[in-house]
Design a protein around this motif. Structure first.
Motif, PDB file in Angstrom:
ATOM      1  N   ALA A  76       0.833  -1.205   0.000  1.00 54.19           N
ATOM      2  CA  ALA A  76       0.000   0.000   0.000  1.00 54.19           C
ATOM      3  C   ALA A  76       0.869   1.257   0.000  1.00 54.19           C
ATOM      4  O   ALA A  76       0.577   2.236  -0.701  1.00 54.19           O
ATOM      5  CB  ALA A  76      -0.917  -0.006   1.220  1.00 54.19           C
ATOM      6  N   ASP A  77       1.952   1.236   0.775  1.00 59.64           N
ATOM      7  CA  ASP A  77       2.868   2.373   0.811  1.00 59.64           C
ATOM      8  C   ASP A  77       3.510   2.602  -0.550  1.00 59.64           C
ATOM      9  O   ASP A  77       3.644   3.749  -1.006  1.00 59.64           O
ATOM     10  CB  ASP A  77       3.945   2.131   1.865  1.00 59.64           C
ATOM     11  CG  ASP A  77       4.817   3.363   2.089  1.00 59.64           C
ATOM     12  OD1 ASP A  77       5.813   3.513   1.349  1.00 59.64           O
ATOM     13  OD2 ASP A  77       4.491   4.172   2.962  1.00 59.64           O
ATOM     14  N   VAL A 132      -2.850  -8.528  -2.081  1.00 65.40           N
ATOM     15  CA  VAL A 132      -3.114  -7.400  -2.975  1.00 65.40           C
ATOM     16  C   VAL A 132      -4.452  -6.757  -2.639  1.00 65.40           C
ATOM     17  O   VAL A 132      -4.586  -5.523  -2.622  1.00 65.40           O
ATOM     18  CB  VAL A 132      -3.075  -7.857  -4.448  1.00 65.40           C
ATOM     19  CG1 VAL A 132      -3.484  -6.719  -5.374  1.00 65.40           C
ATOM     20  CG2 VAL A 132      -1.697  -8.374  -4.809  1.00 65.40           C
ATOM     21  N   ARG A 133      -5.448  -7.603  -2.305  1.00 65.33           N
ATOM     22  CA  ARG A 133      -6.767  -7.065  -1.954  1.00 65.33           C
ATOM     23  C   ARG A 133      -6.674  -6.221  -0.682  1.00 65.33           C
ATOM     24  O   ARG A 133      -7.243  -5.121  -0.593  1.00 65.33           O
ATOM     25  CB  ARG A 133      -7.752  -8.226  -1.778  1.00 65.33           C
ATOM     26  CG  ARG A 133      -9.177  -7.770  -1.495  1.00 65.33           C
ATOM     27  CD  ARG A 133     -10.145  -8.935  -1.456  1.00 65.33           C
ATOM     28  NE  ARG A 133     -10.335  -9.507  -2.774  1.00 65.33           N
ATOM     29  CZ  ARG A 133      -9.976 -10.751  -3.129  1.00 65.33           C
ATOM     30  NH1 ARG A 133      -9.367 -11.536  -2.266  1.00 65.33           N
ATOM     31  NH2 ARG A 133     -10.205 -11.190  -4.347  1.00 65.33           N
ATOM     32  N   GLU A 134      -5.939  -6.709   0.308  1.00 66.84           N
ATOM     33  CA  GLU A 134      -5.780  -5.968   1.555  1.00 66.84           C
ATOM     34  C   GLU A 134      -5.034  -4.650   1.320  1.00 66.84           C
ATOM     35  O   GLU A 134      -5.403  -3.605   1.874  1.00 66.84           O
ATOM     36  CB  GLU A 134      -5.023  -6.822   2.575  1.00 66.84           C
ATOM     37  CG  GLU A 134      -4.851  -6.136   3.919  1.00 66.84           C
ATOM     38  CD  GLU A 134      -4.022  -6.969   4.894  1.00 66.84           C
ATOM     39  OE1 GLU A 134      -3.662  -6.416   5.965  1.00 66.84           O
ATOM     40  OE2 GLU A 134      -3.722  -8.141   4.587  1.00 66.84           O
ATOM     41  N   GLU A 191      -8.541   3.426   2.349  1.00 69.52           N
ATOM     42  CA  GLU A 191      -8.826   3.978   3.673  1.00 69.52           C
ATOM     43  C   GLU A 191      -7.975   5.215   3.958  1.00 69.52           C
ATOM     44  O   GLU A 191      -8.458   6.200   4.543  1.00 69.52           O
ATOM     45  CB  GLU A 191      -8.565   2.910   4.738  1.00 69.52           C
ATOM     46  CG  GLU A 191      -9.574   1.772   4.726  1.00 69.52           C
ATOM     47  CD  GLU A 191      -9.144   0.635   5.636  1.00 69.52           C
ATOM     48  OE1 GLU A 191      -8.154   0.810   6.394  1.00 69.52           O
ATOM     49  OE2 GLU A 191      -9.790  -0.436   5.595  1.00 69.52           O
ATOM     50  N   SER A 192      -6.702   5.165   3.544  1.00 71.09           N
ATOM     51  CA  SER A 192      -5.794   6.268   3.876  1.00 71.09           C
ATOM     52  C   SER A 192      -5.832   7.402   2.855  1.00 71.09           C
ATOM     53  O   SER A 192      -5.551   8.555   3.194  1.00 71.09           O
ATOM     54  CB  SER A 192      -4.361   5.754   4.014  1.00 71.09           C
ATOM     55  OG  SER A 192      -3.890   5.256   2.771  1.00 71.09           O
ATOM     56  N   LYS A 251      -7.563   7.232  -7.273  1.00 69.33           N
ATOM     57  CA  LYS A 251      -8.286   6.231  -8.060  1.00 69.33           C
ATOM     58  C   LYS A 251      -7.476   4.950  -8.046  1.00 69.33           C
ATOM     59  O   LYS A 251      -6.310   4.941  -8.464  1.00 69.33           O
ATOM     60  CB  LYS A 251      -8.475   6.720  -9.489  1.00 69.33           C
ATOM     61  CG  LYS A 251      -9.314   7.984  -9.608  1.00 69.33           C
ATOM     62  CD  LYS A 251      -9.401   8.453 -11.059  1.00 69.33           C
ATOM     63  CE  LYS A 251     -10.213   9.733 -11.164  1.00 69.33           C
ATOM     64  NZ  LYS A 251     -10.282  10.228 -12.569  1.00 69.33           N
ATOM     65  N   ILE A 252      -8.079   3.850  -7.569  1.00 71.14           N
ATOM     66  CA  ILE A 252      -7.329   2.607  -7.414  1.00 71.14           C
ATOM     67  C   ILE A 252      -8.239   1.415  -7.674  1.00 71.14           C
ATOM     68  O   ILE A 252      -9.436   1.458  -7.376  1.00 71.14           O
ATOM     69  CB  ILE A 252      -6.698   2.516  -6.008  1.00 71.14           C
ATOM     70  CG1 ILE A 252      -5.768   1.305  -5.908  1.00 71.14           C
ATOM     71  CG2 ILE A 252      -7.738   2.530  -4.907  1.00 71.14           C
ATOM     72  CD1 ILE A 252      -4.911   1.294  -4.661  1.00 71.14           C
TER      73      ILE A 252
END
Length: 694
Positions: free
Chosen positions: A543-544, A581-583, A590-591, A596-597
């Motif tokens: 995610a980062d 990948v889903r997480e 959330e952050s 757009k993702i």
């Protein structure tokens, strides 16, 4: 309708090729398909057209690039009149224009053309082509007042003939007069007027051009040596000590071939860098013996030694009549010319006046152009630790000639100077530092010991560590002596980025350092991450990487639409790899709800609209993703290399992200242009997030 730009003049000797090259550079930043048309040509190859075709990878057929030769034009004008001549040239122009978004027209050269009133002919052709005009006035060997008057008269001449004058350019003026001429003209003319000083390196012939013109024979030397500019001529005749005092940087030594002492002495001076010379020209068809030549080759490998049959006096007469020419064989002159153009011309303002249509496509060349332009707009200092590496020196040559950024090169200073002299690279404007002897070494050792005290590092140990060029360069960035660093052409990735992890560390909002590649495809730029640093990131790290990659993309003008890649799309698959990948996708949502993702998503659904329409028809990312995040290093590294090799994409990077200050790593197989691009990217990163999108 095609928008055309017609670059013309009022007489010969105006150095117009610099302006034509600069305008071509501007146009290719804006649109993909730029054509070139020269209405009238002389017999023989068109050097500038060949340069434009090679440099800008034009697919245009050479035969379509011109209207007719001067002999044919003169005959038509004499027998059928000017109207018929113009009519035929207009027809030939439109055959070219229909295939291009913009056409650059290269006006007549006012040299042995046998055409009356050539200025009026250029003006009429520009009007008939529907082209805006940039007249160029030459100012060499003229007074400031004379240049100003001639420029104003040229404007009035073209304006009175109905031309749409975009701007006036006064070229080759005395450097001391440039500012005054510009100030006075800018106040007197209703259009912008750009004033360029005379540049010795452009007028200087290369050693190769001299060899060809004098029918010389290459005794020693390589292609790099032959490409050097002969900035001055020093004629041998004095005894060696007095002769050495007469040498000047970039001079060509001209001496009778039997003066072995002058040959060896001048090459020894070159080897020491005091001063670097362009080469040696031997007259009278004489040359030193075999042993002397072997010694000369060892002293200054690659430095040209040329033999000619004439004596010193007739040779001198020919040398002083020569002038350098821009052509495909002189790429360094082209960089010098573009640097001059970009330094003294408001390129952004001129491009707006051209009103060229903006292309929806972003080609690799357009992306590279914009990198250099953006870096130049707010110059920063980049440190290059590999100062003795040939590719780095050649890249430094380009960067300095184009004025992209300020440079510091690290390494033994005399070795850097000798290597640069052998390559004909001018480092006058670069800072050279030897970490072993630098006065900064003590302070850097103290700083490093403070930073690594928790690891038991003492000042004594740190003193040895900071002598390493990568540690020294990283500390220069940390302590504000440079804004960014680029290394890795001869160092491993670990050797390049470990000092950054230890000294610069990550940004407050980044948990890890990661990387992206800018993948320049035929019609767009995609951002791939992470393909170089993190082997198997967990969901939080992934995610980062996505958030950091979106910020990098945005800084470089790519609207971030993030695809979190997996072997499964949407809810069609499960398993640990897909769940990671889903997480990660949910963590980004959330952050950063503004981003757009989409994820998990397969590569084809991410980039191909027809596949996306079937698999994720409601997604605002699928089919048009611009930032592609790979689940692990194995997938990312192999994919970028596969796309690079199979699709002919240009991969720019890796670009590191997440550090407090920019440090970037090169591939050990990096080409000179790769290094230029990476340095430009580093300079832009140093400008900060407020940088205007490129």
């Amino acid at each position: 309708m095609t928008r055309s730009v017609y670059v013309t003049g009022i007489d010969r000797g105006d150095g117009r090729q610099v302006i034509e090259l600069g305008v071509m550079e501007l146009l290719t930043r804006q649109v993909d398909r730029v054509g070139v048309f020269r209405p009238l040509v002389h017999d023989g190859p068109d050097r500038l057209f060949d340069l434009l075709r090679a440099r800008y990878r034009l697919g245009q057929d050479a035969a379509s690039g011109y209207g007719m030769d001067y002999h044919e034009a003169s005959a038509i004008q004499a027998e059928q009149g000017t109207d018929e001549l113009v009519s035929q040239l207009v027809d030939r122009f439109h055959r070219v224009a229909r295939d291009y978004e913009v056409v650059l027209v290269l006006g007549t050269d006012f040299a042995d053309t046998q055409l009356p009133d050539e200025l009026s002919l250029n003006a009429r052709l520009a009007n008939e082509f529907g082209a805006a005009v940039i007249p160029v006035v030459g100012g060499k060997n003229q007074t400031a007042e004379s240049v100003r008057a001639e420029t104003r008269n040229a404007y009035r001449a073209y304006e009175s003939l109905g031309c749409d004058v975009l701007a006036m350019v006064t070229n080759r003026v005395a450097p001391a007069d440039r500012a005054e001429i510009h100030e006075r003209l800018d106040a007197r003319l209703p259009v912008p007027c750009y004033v360029l000083p005379d540049e010795a390196a452009l007028a200087a012939p290369t050693v190769a051009q001299i060899t060809h013109a004098l029918d010389g024979r290459v005794v020693l030397g390589d292609d790099a040596g032959l490409a050097r500019d002969a900035l001055d001529f020093v004629f041998g005749g004095a005894m060696l000590p007095n002769f050495l005092n007469a040498l000047t940087p970039g001079c060509l030594v001209v001496t009778p071939g039997d003066r072995a002492d002058l040959v060896v002495g001048s090459l020894a001076a070159h080897s020491a860098g005091t001063p670097p010379i362009a080469g040696v020209l031997l007259t009278l068809n004489e040359q030193p013996g075999e042993e002397i030549l072997k010694l000369a080759d060892r002293l200054a490998p690659g430095t040209p030694v040329i033999a000619v049959s004439g004596g010193s006096f007739p040779t001198a007469a020919e040398l002083f009549a020569l002038e350098g020419k821009l052509n495909a064989a002189t790429p360094r002159k082209a960089e010098t010319a573009l640097g001059l153009f970009e330094r003294y011309v408001d390129t952004g303002g001129l491009l707006k006046r051209v009103s060229a249509p903006s292309s929806d496509r972003v080609t690799p060349m357009m992306f590279e152009h914009k990198l250099l332009e953006t870096a130049r707009s707010d110059k920063r200092r980049v440190v290059l630790p590999e100062g003795t590496e040939e590719r780095v020196l050649r890249a430094a040559d380009v960067l300095l000639r184009r004025g992209v950024c300020d440079l510091t090169l690290l390494g033994p200073v005399e070795q850097i100077r000798k290597k640069a002299a052998d390559l004909g690279v001018d480092l006058t404007d670069a800072q050279l530092i030897d970490p072993q002897t630098s006065e900064l070494r003590d302070a850097f050792a103290t700083k490093y010991a403070e930073l690594r005290a928790h690891k038991g590092v003492t000042v004594e140990l740190a003193y040895d560590v900071v002598a390493d060029v990568n540690y020294f360069g990283t500390l220069m960035v940390q302590e504000g002596f440079a804004d960014g660093m680029v290394s890795g052409s001869v160092h491993s990735t670990a050797a390049t980025i470990r000092p950054a992890f230890e000294i610069i560390k990550t940004k407050p909002d980044a948990s890890i350092v990661s990387s992206v590649f800018f993948m320049c495809l035929a019609d767009k730029v995609l951002v791939y991450g992470d393909c170089a640093v993190n082997p198997d990131p967990n969901a939080e790290q992934l995610a980062d990487i996505a958030v950091q990659a979106a910020a990098t993309a945005e800084q470089f003008g790519v609207e971030p639409r993030i695809a979190m890649l997996s072997y499964s799309t949407g809810t069609s698959g499960s398993g640990a790899d897909v769940d990671k990948v889903r997480e990660a996708t949910e963590l980004v949502r959330e952050s950063r709800s503004d981003l757009k993702i989409e994820g998990p998503i397969q590569y084809d659904a991410a980039v191909e609209p027809s596949v996306a329409a079937t698999k994720l028809p409601e997604s605002e990312v699928a089919g048009q993703a611009s930032v592609l995040i790979f689940p692990d290093l194995n997938t990312g590294n192999n994919t970028y290399k596969a796309v690079q090799r199979s699709a002919g994409a240009i991969a720019v990077g890796p670009v590191l992200q997440g550090l407090r200050k920019p440090v970037n790593d090169l591939s050990r197989g990096a080409l000179v242009q790769d290094i230029v691009n990476t340095v430009a990217i580093t300079a832009i990163q140093a400008q900060g997030p407020a940088t205007a999108a490129i």
